[in-house]
Enzyme design. Structure first.
Site, PDB file in Angstrom:
ATOM      1  N   HIS A 255      -4.335  -9.862  10.456  1.00 30.98           N
ATOM      2  CA  HIS A 255      -5.159  -8.974  11.198  1.00 30.98           C
ATOM      3  C   HIS A 255      -5.890  -9.958  11.298  1.00 30.98           C
ATOM      4  O   HIS A 255      -7.106  -9.556  11.654  1.00 30.98           O
ATOM      5  CB  HIS A 255      -5.568  -7.973  11.093  1.00 30.98           C
ATOM      6  CG  HIS A 255      -4.695  -6.754  10.527  1.00 30.98           C
ATOM      7  ND1 HIS A 255      -3.774  -5.995  11.110  1.00 30.98           N
ATOM      8  CD2 HIS A 255      -4.106  -6.233   9.430  1.00 30.98           C
ATOM      9  CE1 HIS A 255      -2.986  -5.806  10.984  1.00 30.98           C
ATOM     10  NE2 HIS A 255      -2.945  -5.376   9.824  1.00 30.98           N
TER      11      HIS A 255
ATOM     12  N   ASN B  95      -2.761   6.079   6.142  1.00 31.03           N
ATOM     13  CA  ASN B  95      -2.715   5.941   6.691  1.00 31.03           C
ATOM     14  C   ASN B  95      -1.307   5.828   6.845  1.00 31.03           C
ATOM     15  O   ASN B  95      -0.321   4.661   7.618  1.00 31.03           O
ATOM     16  CB  ASN B  95      -3.024   4.357   6.843  1.00 31.03           C
ATOM     17  CG  ASN B  95      -2.547   2.609   7.735  1.00 31.03           C
ATOM     18  OD1 ASN B  95      -3.279   3.239   8.974  1.00 31.03           O
ATOM     19  ND2 ASN B  95      -2.094   1.564   7.182  1.00 31.03           N
TER      20      ASN B  95
ATOM     21  N   LYS C 235       0.777  -1.309   0.088  1.00 32.29           N
ATOM     22  CA  LYS C 235      -0.135   0.024  -0.153  1.00 32.29           C
ATOM     23  C   LYS C 235       0.806   1.060   0.182  1.00 32.29           C
ATOM     24  O   LYS C 235       0.328   2.031  -0.700  1.00 32.29           O
ATOM     25  CB  LYS C 235      -0.608   0.362   1.252  1.00 32.29           C
ATOM     26  CG  LYS C 235      -2.046  -1.327   1.724  1.00 32.29           C
ATOM     27  CD  LYS C 235      -2.723  -1.145   3.105  1.00 32.29           C
ATOM     28  CE  LYS C 235      -2.600  -1.089   3.630  1.00 32.29           C
ATOM     29  NZ  LYS C 235      -1.468  -1.780   4.806  1.00 32.29           N
TER      30      LYS C 235
END
Length: 457
Positions: free
Chosen positions: A194, A147, A124
């Site tokens: 996650h 982020n 990302k």
């Protein structure tokens, strides 16, 4: 091409808000609400959160609660704005879930400039940075963050005239965002991460897929169907490291050389890309597809790809000595990221990989590492808390050496590496056993090389 729009007044419902969390996102929400003249209260479940003194100096008049939320009457707040890292159930917010939103929900309500939203398990930051640099090269007044770097709401306040926002977004941010409405939403890849938060891969994928809500266009991975939206009406452009289809971005051979292509159109030779590895070729293709979707000119995109050397700790070439490259990919904190680095670099080497891995595995299944390491690695050198698990798994398949520390791993790597080889620090684990974060681990890797300590026995 891309038109900007002014930041409008707050469109949130009238009433007092509760901001949960004193991290980067929480402080950005507080600044935004203050700028809008909205009343709010701040709470953090920790008794001494980092940045507490700075927050009190910046917001001396704001009501602040530390510790359990049980002492607050949560129904008094018209909305509760939770930071991305907050587990809603553990924090006691499950009963008022319908009132809970995230920073990005506030951002989406008021942002009137086009937004590029980029998510995925890995890459990302690299793709977000590439697209931002491409926009700047094209002369676009662009704001880059989310982020990565500055929080989205801070960008709104600091760059009110921005003509384009390019945002990296995590699954934690997206699960609290009902509808982002991006001009282009990109889902780069999906691998296990996650799962303690999302429950399983499907829950994780659904959180990531919220990036497509209200989007005008989508960019997806042709080699990973999990990145495709459920809505068949959403216009999609795909990228692949194989030969592209009619409207895909990919790699094809022209006169014996490999080229980046859009359909049948050859754009630039792979040799012009400064970034190393097949995975970074995929990142470049994703950035090209995203840039084209928002009208960036090819010339500007080519210029950036030819000069961009990568972000720190993400496939960063730190040194090349005696024909051996040393690459810092300390951001490879999960198996998916490390698989991409091993496969991407291994296919481009004249020699072999010496892989440095280990740390805190977070319960991950390391089995997928076996096949690419057997294919590309001369030796696996493992260290840290989960080194015994890695050694037990790998030693039957390829030469494996267990050591105690990163420095010892680098000394071993220097002893076995041959010209044409690459020493790759991409640990597939978090760093929290021996380092405060992945950046400190990568910095230690660089410092050891700069001091020449890897060559001493």
């Amino acid at each position: 091409m891309i038109a900007s729009a002014p930041l409008e007044a707050s469109l949130v419902p009238a009433g007092e808000r509760l901001v949960v969390g004193l991290g980067i996102s929480g402080r950005a929400v507080a600044r935004y609400l203050r700028a809008c003249g909205e009343p709010f209260v701040v709470v953090d479940t920790r008794s001494q959160p980092p940045g507490l003194a700075d927050f009190r100096r910046e917001f001396p008049q704001v009501e602040l609660h530390l510790g359990s939320l049980s002492e607050l009457e949560l129904t008094r707040f018209v909305e509760i704005v939770a930071s991305p890292g907050i587990d809603l159930e553990a924090a006691g917010l499950g009963a008022v879930r319908e009132r809970v939103i995230g920073e990005m929900a506030l951002f989406a309500r008021v942002c009137r400039a086009p937004v590029v939203a980029i998510t995925g398990s890995n890459a990302k930051s690299t793709v977000t940075t590439l697209v931002g640099e491409m926009a700047r090269e094209a002369g676009v007044d662009v704001a880059v963050g989310g982020n990565l770097g500055d929080a989205a709401l801070d960008l709104l306040l600091d760059y009110p005239e921005a003509a384009l926002f390019v945002l990296e977004l995590s699954s934690f941010q997206l699960e609290l965002t009902p509808r982002l409405g991006a001009a282009c939403a990109a889902f780069l890849n999906l691998s296990a991460d996650h799962l303690d938060r999302h429950g399983d891969m499907q829950g994780y994928r659904l959180a990531k897929s919220r990036v497509f809500e209200g989007a005008a266009k989508a960019v997806v991975n042709a080699e990973d169907r999990a990145t495709w939206p459920e809505d068949p009406a959403l216009p999609c452009t795909a990228f692949t490291t194989e030969a592209p289809g009619a409207d895909e971005w990919g790699i094809a051979t022209r006169d014996g050389d490999a080229w980046f292509c859009h359909g049948s159109q050859a754009l630039m030779p792979l040799a012009a890309l400064r970034l190393s590895g097949r995975h970074n070729q995929a990142n470049a293709l994703a950035a090209l597809a995203i840039g084209e979707s928002v009208g960036l000119p090819l010339r500007a995109m080519q210029a950036v790809l030819s000069r961009f050397g990568g972000l720190p700790h993400r496939g960063e070439v730190v040194a090349e000595r005696q024909g051996v490259r040393w690459i810092n990919d300390s951001k490879g904190t999960n198996v998916g990221a490390t698989l991409a680095a091993i496969a991407g670099l291994g296919e481009t080497l004249d020699g072999r990989l010496i892989w440095l891995g280990g740390g805190v595995g977070k319960g991950a299944d390391f089995t997928p590492l076996i096949a690419p390491l057997v294919r590309h690695a001369r030796e696996a050198i493992v260290f840290g808390e989960d080194a015994p698990q890695l050694e037990s798994l790998l030693q039957a398949h390829l030469p494996t050496q267990r050591v105690a520390t990163l420095e010892e791993a680098m000394r071993r790597a220097a002893a076995v590496a041959e010209p044409g080889d690459c020493v790759l620090l991409s640990p597939a684990c978090a760093s929290l056993d021996q380092f405060p974060n992945y950046m400190a681990r990568g910095d230690a890797f660089r410092a050891i090389l700069e001091q020449g300590q890897e060559a001493t026995c």
